[in-house]
Design an enzyme around this catalytic site. Structure first.
Site, PDB file in Angstrom:
ATOM      1  N   TYR A 199      38.819  40.347  47.554  1.00 28.14           N
ATOM      2  CA  TYR A 199      37.371  40.302  47.793  1.00 28.14           C
ATOM      3  C   TYR A 199      37.049  39.842  49.217  1.00 28.14           C
ATOM      4  O   TYR A 199      35.937  40.053  49.695  1.00 28.14           O
ATOM      5  CB  TYR A 199      36.678  39.348  46.815  1.00 28.14           C
ATOM      6  CG  TYR A 199      36.832  39.675  45.363  1.00 28.14           C
ATOM      7  CD1 TYR A 199      37.309  40.912  44.934  1.00 28.14           C
ATOM      8  CD2 TYR A 199      36.508  38.733  44.384  1.00 28.14           C
ATOM      9  CE1 TYR A 199      37.463  41.199  43.585  1.00 28.14           C
ATOM     10  CE2 TYR A 199      36.647  39.015  43.036  1.00 28.14           C
ATOM     11  CZ  TYR A 199      37.131  40.238  42.640  1.00 28.14           C
ATOM     12  OH  TYR A 199      37.274  40.510  41.302  1.00 28.14           O
ATOM     13  N   ARG A 231      35.294  51.280  36.797  1.00 29.36           N
ATOM     14  CA  ARG A 231      36.320  50.878  37.761  1.00 29.36           C
ATOM     15  C   ARG A 231      37.565  51.743  37.562  1.00 29.36           C
ATOM     16  O   ARG A 231      37.601  52.611  36.691  1.00 29.36           O
ATOM     17  CB  ARG A 231      36.660  49.397  37.600  1.00 29.36           C
ATOM     18  CG  ARG A 231      35.533  48.446  37.986  1.00 29.36           C
ATOM     19  CD  ARG A 231      35.110  48.611  39.434  1.00 29.36           C
ATOM     20  NE  ARG A 231      34.235  47.519  39.878  1.00 29.36           N
ATOM     21  CZ  ARG A 231      33.594  47.507  41.044  1.00 29.36           C
ATOM     22  NH1 ARG A 231      33.717  48.522  41.878  1.00 29.36           N
ATOM     23  NH2 ARG A 231      32.826  46.485  41.377  1.00 29.36           N
TER      24      ARG A 231
END
Length: 282
Positions: A57, A273
């Site tokens: 991230y 996803r």
């Protein structure tokens, strides 16, 4: 589940290693550093104690800054981060854990996950061995996996004799993961859901909005409650303080069986996803 209910007083669940984890936490995937700091600060202020980040991230340092500025005692927090696929391997996974701790400004994480099994890479078992070492050295209190299939988990257990504490997977009414949840439970692995709102795709679904109106709740609150009532832990992402507060206000109502069934009936296998069977990234 144990604990007190409240706007953000999420109950806790006991993991198979006897550590406890809040059943609801804040995720910070795809948030900028500024968004991450604001979101984590807002979440901690309303009583959220589980913060979920990852090396991939790119915002572990921002999470660390927000935690440091919050004044919340470390022992009250449950911090999760994740091992990136390029860092899979026995030694590299240990080095990556220490590097994540440096970025977070912490002495340990409460939960360290393999972010993706990445079957084409073929290193997740070696990575798991390294994570077992990281746990033994006190760098991670609990260790687990993310996006693992039942077969992936069985491979880990068969080859290392160590069972993951958590399997964090995409899970929402469009992808209810019934079989994988059962397999996780058979191995005493807690199922933790991510993308519980299906990246917003379900917020205007007629079934969801109809149920929400019956309970005078938001569609997001209904979707989160559905997930929690299945017995899952949940991580939900938001950058907006008012939305974060709303998302954590889900412990004062319970969905009727008919509404749980109606939401579960939306399952059509849709993923928002990547597919863990083939994905080799992150």
């Amino acid at each position: 589940m144990t604990g007190e209910s409240g706007a953000a007083a999420a109950p806790s669940i006991t993991l198979n290693d006897e550590h406890t984890m809040p059943v609801l936490g804040l995720g910070v995937a795809e948030l900028s550093d500024d968004e991450t700091e604001r979101a984590v600060s807002a979440a901690l202020e309303i009583g959220c104690r589980l913060i979920d980040t990852a090396y991939a991230y790119g915002n572990e340092a921002a999470v660390g800054r927000a935690i440091a500025a919050s004044g919340v005692a470390r022992e009250e927090l449950f911090v999760t981060t994740k091992l990136a696929t390029p860092d899979q391997g026995f030694t590299r996974s240990q080095e990556a854990c220490r590097a994540s701790l440096d970025r977070l400004g912490l002495d340990y994480v409460d939960l360290y996950l393999i972010h993706w099994p990445a079957p084409p890479v073929g290193k997740y078992v070696d990575a798991w061995g390294g994570m077992i070492q990281s746990r033994g050295e006190g760098h991670a209190r609990s260790i687990g996996v993310s996006n693992f299939t039942a077969e992936n988990i069985e491979n880990l257990i068969d080859l290392t004799f160590v069972t993951p504490a958590v399997n964090q997977i995409e899970l929402h009414p469009l992808l209810n993961q019934d079989e994988l949840r059962k397999a996780n439970a058979q191995h005493t692995v807690v199922t933790q859901s991510y993308c519980p709102l299906a990246l917003g795709r379900l917020l205007d679904n007629p079934t969801v909005t109809s149920i929400a109106s019956e309970y005078v709740k938001t569609p997001a609150q209904v979707l989160l409650r559905w997930n929690l009532q299945l017995g899952n832990a949940v991580v939900v992402r938001s950058a907006r303080p008012e939305r974060i507060a709303s998302n954590f206000d889900v412990f004062d109502f319970e969905l009727a069986a008919e509404h749980m069934d109606a939401l579960g009936g939306l399952n059509d296998g849709t993923r928002v996803r990547e597919d863990p069977l083939t994905y080799a990234g992150t």
